[in-house]
Design an enzyme around this catalytic site. Structure first.
Site, PDB file in Angstrom:
ATOM      1  CE  LYS A  32      -0.269   7.853   2.105  1.00 27.30           C
ATOM      2  NZ  LYS A  32      -1.209   8.989   2.102  1.00 27.30           N
ATOM      3  NE  ARG A 122      -6.169  15.310   0.708  1.00 30.98           N
ATOM      4  CZ  ARG A 122      -5.018  14.824   1.149  1.00 30.98           C
ATOM      5  NH1 ARG A 122      -3.867  15.392   0.763  1.00 30.98           N
ATOM      6  NH2 ARG A 122      -4.984  13.791   1.968  1.00 30.98           N
ATOM      7  CE1 TYR A 245      26.142  18.125 -17.394  1.00 32.18           C
ATOM      8  CE2 TYR A 245      24.920  17.078 -15.617  1.00 32.18           C
ATOM      9  CZ  TYR A 245      25.588  16.998 -16.828  1.00 32.18           C
ATOM     10  OH  TYR A 245      25.695  15.802 -17.471  1.00 32.18           O
ATOM     11  CG  MET A 292      19.942  10.490 -14.546  1.00 31.80           C
ATOM     12  SD  MET A 292      19.706  10.044 -16.284  1.00 31.80           S
ATOM     13  CE  MET A 292      18.871  11.502 -16.910  1.00 31.80           C
TER      14      MET A 292
END
Length: 352
Positions: A32, A122, A245, A292
């Site tokens: 998956k 779940r 940053y 990024m």
């Protein structure tokens, strides 16, 4: 400039080791989420060539994409809607049934596994549903009965196992026939031989990674993913130089900084702190905030060549950083790291 290397030979080898270790139980290989970031179709083909017992995916869409690509092996999925059942039957996809609405939509052509909620909270039928479930299963063909563990502790795992055994016994005594029980994923398969039943489901272990956060992997599995980028800039800076940053890192002495074109757009966690990468045989710390497209390493005055490989994570046997270490640096786990890796990186499939 950026590559994600996936060693299909390692995946086949890992699967065979798991098969040998857990025999006579079958081993479902879970592919998956794009095979945990490794490439679902390529991994499925490699496993099919190795004689995989079954492939596991989350939903019918993943399963159908495998069928449309020529995969013939058994495929099981478990996150479904009632409306998915006709498609599943058409493509010979086995489905996990977790609700009475799903059960009502099952046709004679569906191959079903009944999921029990033994404590994870779940999907699955609760203990209070069992009497009705047994009644509605009367006369139906059932392939398997399964559940999923919380991996909270051995005590909690065994509480869930006891609930599973009691529910399975009740279903069997009611005359419902089935051929497979499966409860254990990678962690429980490795930890408890009495959780194997007729089949286990292995995901992260197939890719050579540990399911444990608190201990070493006891099997000689090989990590199948190696993530590499090229060094694109090296510059000398003075003490007091802010980096990236927010100036989360400021140099405390003259040094050299290296720029690596691999950012959170490729799955490098923005919040990562304290990870190291391997450049020319030496570990260097990632410093400042991941951006990024790029991150910065403090080269401590060294000046490796532009174009040198930067191993972000890979093979611990070679002294390379690991997916586990990158996960720890970002308050996460290896599962999330490998599943998210990609972006603009070029995937390269190897057979080492």
């Amino acid at each position: 400039m950026r590559s994600v290397e996936v060693d299909l030979a390692a995946i086949r080898s890992n699967y065979q080791l798991l098969k040998n270790t857990f025999a006579p139980a079958k081993v479902m290989a879970v592919v998956k989420a794009n095979a945990y970031g490794h490439g679902m179709l390529q991994v499925a083909k490699a496993l099919e060539s190795a004689g995989v017992d079954a492939l596991g995916v989350a939903d019918v869409q993943e399963a159908i994409s495998l069928r449309m690509s020529g995969i013939k092996s058994r495929i099981v999925c478990w996150l479904i809607l009632p409306s998915d059942l006709e498609l599943a039957a058409d493509h010979d996809i086995e489905v996990g049934i977790s609700t009475f609405e799903q059960l009502a939509a099952v046709t004679e052509n569906n191959k079903i596994h009944i999921k029990l909620d033994t404590g994870l909270g779940r999907n699955g039928f609760a203990e209070a549903d069992l009497d009705r479930l047994v009644s509605e299963l009367s006369g139906r063909e059932v392939v398997g009965i399964f559940s999923h563990l919380s991996n909270t502790s051995e005590t909690e795992d065994r509480v869930q196992k006891d609930k599973f055994d009691q529910a399975v016994d009740k279903i069997r005594r009611a005359g419902v026939a089935f051929t497979e029980r499966h409860l254990a994923a990678s962690a429980a398969s490795i930890s408890y031989s009495d959780f194997h039943y007729e089949m286990v489901r292995c995901g992260i272990a197939v890719y050579g990674l540990t399911p444990f956060e608190d201990r070493e992997l006891p099997l000689a599995l090989q990590p199948a993913m190696r993530v590499v980028a090229k060094l694109v800039n090296v510059k000398k800076v003075s003490a007091g130089q802010g980096v990236s940053y927010g100036y989360r890192y400021v140099t405390d002495k003259p040094t050299t900084l290296g720029l690596v074109p691999f950012g959170y757009g490729e799955g490098m966690p923005r919040i990562s702190v304290g990870h190291s990468v391997l450049i020319a045989g030496k570990l260097y710390p990632v410093v400042g905030r991941v951006a990024m497209d790029q991150f910065v390493v403090d080269l401590a005055g060294d000046e490796p060549a532009i174009g040198e490989d930067v191993v972000i994570f890979g093979l611990p046997a070679r002294g390379e950083p690991t997916a586990e270490q990158l996960g720890q640096s970002s308050q996460s786990i290896n599962y999330e790291i490998v599943t998210r890796i990609g972006g603009r990186a070029n995937r390269v499939y190897l057979n080492r």
